[in-house]
Design an enzyme around this catalytic site. Structure first.
Site, PDB file in Angstrom:
ATOM      1  N   ARG A  51       0.794  -1.226   0.000  1.00  0.00           N
ATOM      2  CA  ARG A  51       0.000   0.000   0.000  1.00  0.00           C
ATOM      3  C   ARG A  51       0.826   1.276   0.000  1.00  0.00           C
ATOM      4  NH1 ARG A  51      -2.742  -3.772   1.533  1.00  0.00           N
ATOM      5  NH2 ARG A  51      -0.799  -4.286   2.536  1.00  0.00           N
ATOM      6  N   THR A  52       1.779   1.363   0.913  1.00  0.00           N
ATOM      7  CA  THR A  52       2.445   2.652   1.089  1.00  0.00           C
ATOM      8  C   THR A  52       3.238   3.019  -0.167  1.00  0.00           C
ATOM      9  OG1 THR A  52       2.599   2.096   3.420  1.00  0.00           O
ATOM     10  CG2 THR A  52       3.850   4.010   2.683  1.00  0.00           C
ATOM     11  N   LYS A  80      25.537  -3.494  -0.918  1.00  0.00           N
ATOM     12  CA  LYS A  80      27.013  -3.426  -0.988  1.00  0.00           C
ATOM     13  C   LYS A  80      27.560  -2.632   0.192  1.00  0.00           C
ATOM     14  CE  LYS A  80      26.386  -2.696  -5.891  1.00  0.00           C
ATOM     15  NZ  LYS A  80      26.485  -1.587  -6.847  1.00  0.00           N
ATOM     16  N   ARG A 101      11.032   3.962   3.471  1.00  0.00           N
ATOM     17  CA  ARG A 101      10.707   2.979   4.517  1.00  0.00           C
ATOM     18  C   ARG A 101      11.977   2.225   4.864  1.00  0.00           C
ATOM     19  NH1 ARG A 101       5.677  -1.094   4.601  1.00  0.00           N
ATOM     20  NH2 ARG A 101       4.716   0.894   5.167  1.00  0.00           N
ATOM     21  N   HIS A 129       4.668   5.679  11.616  1.00  0.00           N
ATOM     22  CA  HIS A 129       4.194   5.528  10.228  1.00  0.00           C
ATOM     23  C   HIS A 129       3.241   6.697   9.969  1.00  0.00           C
ATOM     24  CE1 HIS A 129       3.017   3.966   6.476  1.00  0.00           C
ATOM     25  NE2 HIS A 129       2.762   2.703   6.787  1.00  0.00           N
TER      26      HIS A 129
HETATM   27  N1   CP Z   1      -0.412  -0.089   5.771  1.00  0.00           N
HETATM   28  C1   CP Z   1       0.809  -0.317   5.258  1.00  0.00           C
HETATM   29  O1   CP Z   1       1.824   0.300   5.645  1.00  0.00           O
HETATM   30  O2   CP Z   1       0.831  -1.307   4.315  1.00  0.00           O
HETATM   31  P1   CP Z   1       2.107  -1.751   3.487  1.00  0.00           P
HETATM   32  O3   CP Z   1       3.070  -2.394   4.469  1.00  0.00           O
HETATM   33  O4   CP Z   1       1.604  -2.703   2.451  1.00  0.00           O
HETATM   34  O5   CP Z   1       2.740  -0.519   2.907  1.00  0.00           O
END
Ligand code: CP
Length: 306
Positions: A51-52, A80, A101, A129
């Protein structure tokens, strides 16, 4: 230049403006279709995501911009031994804005210190998040019409679930929010959030183990998955993973207008039979994630809609 590391990087007024913009984008998508022409978003994902990453990419494409990036550390020069600091100095030459991320808490913050472009924390370890929180707030405000006067149940892995940590920090800024923290003993909220955020701010909360005991009082139920990737051993995960399963029977205990949210991915904690219940809004929530990320990109790039 502004980065987004935590939901608290936005004041309540800035957040309101961002959510208003997201609602306008939802209502008039064509007005924004060329807003980011010539701009590039880099998605640097050192951890898996559906999703993100893809909603960020969809958001930039919807705005007329372009995307580049990687979806695992293994497919980048991190394999590396390149540091996050060096990587972002290079990416700053290629893109106008970056969503990152990383499994290590604080990695996006380190990147922001060396970056000449805005950095968005797209999830750092068990820490924060913030763009999921923006998604959650937009979902709640759009479907309920307000962000105050709620009893919200947060259920599942409250220890490692970064979406819960960010959501609590964002919601305590609104009046009359009552939290019901529903988790097994081992997965309770960490002290830095329970004491450092909830108690410090004299926030109304209590803890429950049984979902059935909490359900009748809730206006919102925020389910979370047990975060397998943060456990030190598989045995503990297997013992915990099916502790909560929301099914049709349990939904009978809930208010008729209670909303069920979940950041997704879901594993077993919500039975698929609940998906058809009008109170289940977790797939709508994923759609709101695109609008709010479009609004965030526009805001951080200081680009006006048409
Ligand atoms: N909600 C969320 O962060 O989903 P993903 O891990 O798929 O990005």
């Amino acid at each position: 230049m502004k980065h987004l590391m935590s939901p608290l990087d936005l004041s309540v007024e800035e957040l309101d403006r961002l959510l208003d913009l997201a609602n306008d984008i939802e209502a008039h998508p064509s007005r924004y279709a060329h807003s980011c022409e010539g701009k590039k978003l880099a998605t640097l994902f050192y951890e898996p995501s559906t999703r993100t990453r893809l909603s960020f990419e969809a958001a930039m494409l919807n705005l007329g911009g372009s995307v580049l990036g990687f979806s695992s550390a293994d497919s980048s020069s991190a394999a590396k031994g390149e540091s996050v600091s060096d990587t972002i100095r290079v990416i700053s030459c290629y893109a106008d804005i970056c969503a990152m991320r990383h499994p290590k808490e604080g990695a996006p913050l380190v990147a922001s210190m060396k970056s000449s472009i805005p950095i968005i924390n797209a999830g750092d370890g068990g820490h924060q998040h913030p763009t999921q929180t923006l998604t959650d707030l937009l979902t709640i405000r759009s479907l309920k019409g307000r962000l105050d006067n709620f009893t919200i149940g947060l259920c599942g892995d409250l220890k490692f679930g970064r979406t819960v940590h960010s959501l609590i920090q964002a919601l305590i800024r609104y009046p009359n929010i009552r939290f019901v923290l529903i988790s097994p003993e081992e997965l309770r909220l960490p002290d830095n959030i329970r004491d450092g955020v909830l108690k410090k701010n004299h926030q109304d909360f209590h803890e429950e183990v049984r979902l059935e005991d909490a359900l009748p009082q809730l206006d919102l139920l925020y389910m979370t998955r047990v975060q397998r990737e943060r456990f030190f051993n598989e045995e503990d995960y297997i013992r915990m993973k099916d502790f909560y399963i929301l099914d049709k029977e349990k939904m009978k205990l809930a208010k008729e207008d209670m909303l069920v949210l979940h950041p997704l991915p879901r594993v077993n904690e919500i039975s698929v039979e609940v998906d058809d219940d009008p109170r289940a809004v977790y797939f709508k929530q994923a759609q709101y994630g695109v609008y709010v990320r479009m609004a965030l990109i526009l805001t951080l790039l200081e680009v006006e809609g048409c």
